[in-house]
Design a protein around this motif. Structure first.
Motif, short mmCIF file in Angstrom:
data_model
loop_
_atom_site.label_atom_id
_atom_site.label_comp_id
_atom_site.label_asym_id
_atom_site.label_seq_id
_atom_site.Cartn_x
_atom_site.Cartn_y
_atom_site.Cartn_z
N GLU A 1 0.85 10.06 4.20
CA GLU A 1 1.27 9.24 5.33
C GLU A 1 0.07 9.00 6.24
N GLY A 2 -0.07 7.76 6.66
CA GLY A 2 -1.24 7.34 7.42
C GLY A 2 -2.29 6.69 6.55
N PHE A 3 -2.21 6.93 5.23
CA PHE A 3 -3.16 6.34 4.28
C PHE A 3 -2.42 5.79 3.06
N ALA A 4 -1.14 5.49 3.22
CA ALA A 4 -0.30 5.15 2.08
C ALA A 4 -0.70 3.84 1.42
N VAL A 5 -1.09 2.85 2.21
CA VAL A 5 -1.50 1.57 1.63
C VAL A 5 -2.74 1.78 0.76
#
Length: 434
Positions: A150-154
């Motif tokens: 989460e926070g880097f999912a893309v």
């Protein structure tokens, strides 16, 4: 390639938008009308850096659309299933209700040759149970676990550090189709691991179990440090130089939370019991127990710092999300500690850059203030529990001191510069630090 994504929560929405961003024609499907309406306008129903941008781009390009109609999945070559697997209400095992419902809803719209790719985190053995139902339509089930942060999912979807695909024995075709789906990553020689169903399922839960264990290990060392006068941050630095150990995830503090690690290690332990191998992962129960103890310890530190009682004391809590760059408050250690302090009679004010709306919905008994400085004003003690840059880097201790009543700071993440805060006149308390 035409792709459907069944389930448009955190995992599914990110996956759908990311697949469109690399050129696929994607339809996202979910039963939640409000969520679909939001996504269809390019608005993410949760905070995730970069997601709104690729949502908007995908919709504008007409490569991405969202619907509640499962029939819209018909004609897709690959159907990703990314629905939730929450903890059962009466135990620790994973609840597969949504997975089964998604598969059952999809079956009438499958065609021979289609690929159904499970992405949900499931107990080992789930894919083998689902495969015959999918095979009866002429389609094939594969398991393709997600490894999102989460926070880097893309970033983790578009440019993963590895891809894992569990396929039926001897099924090279399905693996080749998944290689086409992930063509940019494959072209960069991202490790692409083809295995059986059980291994693919275990890869995900084993990875989460290992990370949880590493975090709880350093927190166990913090417990020892607190009674010996050692400094757990220096300890972590020293052992982290060993290449076999590494420094990442050796940050002692109030522990892990969120919708994955706590749930997944409990479900893993429950599944091991069902398989007759509970003793193999008994350590995960202690990992969980250590993690929960650190929340209690953070609250205890605040009590100790304020002379033995927090009754009618003003305490500002910096952070509500379980981690920075997210608005996710599921099993948030930050909110857990805030609620504990409120229960002890403190006046608790919580601030967070993204998570206040979610937090207020679940814990309305706390006071929420958007502005960081306003939240600090008049505090008898400050507790840092989510390591947003707004707190660990951008908040000058001298400035903070000009706003509060009492210069006491409890660093629940060991993310502040202790020397700088002490020099500015603060009484600093860390987790596992002298």
């Amino acid at each position: 390639m035409k792709i459907s994504v069944i389930g448009c929560g955190y995992l599914g929405a990110v996956h759908a938008a990311a697949m469109a961003s690399i050129g696929h024609d994607v339809v996202g499907i979910d039963v939640d009308e409000r969520k679909i309406a939001s996504l269809a306008t390019g608005e993410a129903p949760f905070f995730e850096p970069g997601l709104t941008e690729i949502l908007s781009e995908g919709i504008a390009s007409r490569r991405l659309r969202f619907t509640t109609d499962m029939a819209e999945a018909q004609g897709a070559a690959v159907h990703f299933v990314g629905v939730g697997t929450p903890q059962q209400k009466d135990g620790y095992a994973a609840d597969l209700t949504y997975v089964n419902a998604a598969i059952d809803g999809l079956l009438p719209f499958l065609s021979p040759g289609d690929i159904v790719a499970g992405k949900s985190t499931v107990p080992v053995g789930t894919a083998a149970d689902l495969a015959p139902r999918v095979a009866a339509t002429g389609a094939t089930l594969v398991w393709n676990p997600e490894f999102l942060r989460e926070g880097f999912a893309v970033q983790d979807t578009v440019d993963p550090d590895r891809l894992v695909v569990g396929v039926p024995e001897g099924d090279d075709r399905s693996a080749d189709i998944l290689r086409e789906v992930y063509h940019p990553a494959v072209a960069k020689r991202t490790p692409f691991i083809v295995t059986d169903y059980a291994t693919a399922e275990l890869v995900k839960v084993a990875a989460n179990a290992f990370l949880a264990t590493k975090i709880s290990f350093i927190n166990a060392m913090a417990e020892i440090a607190e009674v010996t006068g050692a400094d757990v941050t220096q300890l972590a630095d020293a052992i982290g130089h060993d290449a076999r150990i590494g420094r990442r995830f050796l940050g002692a503090g109030i522990g892990f939370g969120g919708g994955c690690l706590p749930k997944d290690i409990r479900a893993f332990a429950a599944r091991a019991e069902e398989l007759g191998r509970g003793e193999s992962v008994n350590f995960l129960r202690e990992v969980d127990a250590i993690n929960m103890r650190r929340r209690d310890r953070a609250a205890q530190l605040v009590v100790e710092a304020l002379g033995g009682s927090v009754f009618k004391k003003n305490i500002t809590v910096l952070g509500a999300a379980f981690k920075p760059h997210s608005d996710d408050i599921r099993d948030s250690p930050a909110l857990d500690v805030a609620v504990k302090l409120h229960g002890l009679g403190a006046w608790v004010t919580v601030t967070d850059p993204e998570a206040l709306k979610n937090a207020a919905r679940v814990h309305p008994q706390l006071t929420y203030v958007d502005d960081r400085d306003e939240a600090l004003r008049g505090a008898d003690a400050v507790l840092v529990v989510t390591e947003w840059d707004e707190y660990r880097r951008e908040l000058a201790p001298e400035h903070a001191a000009s706003l509060v009543n009492g210069t006491i700071v409890i660093d629940g993440r060991n993310c502040l510069d202790a020397a700088a805060w002490r020099t500015a006149g603060w009484t600093y308390y860390g987790m596992g630090r002298p």
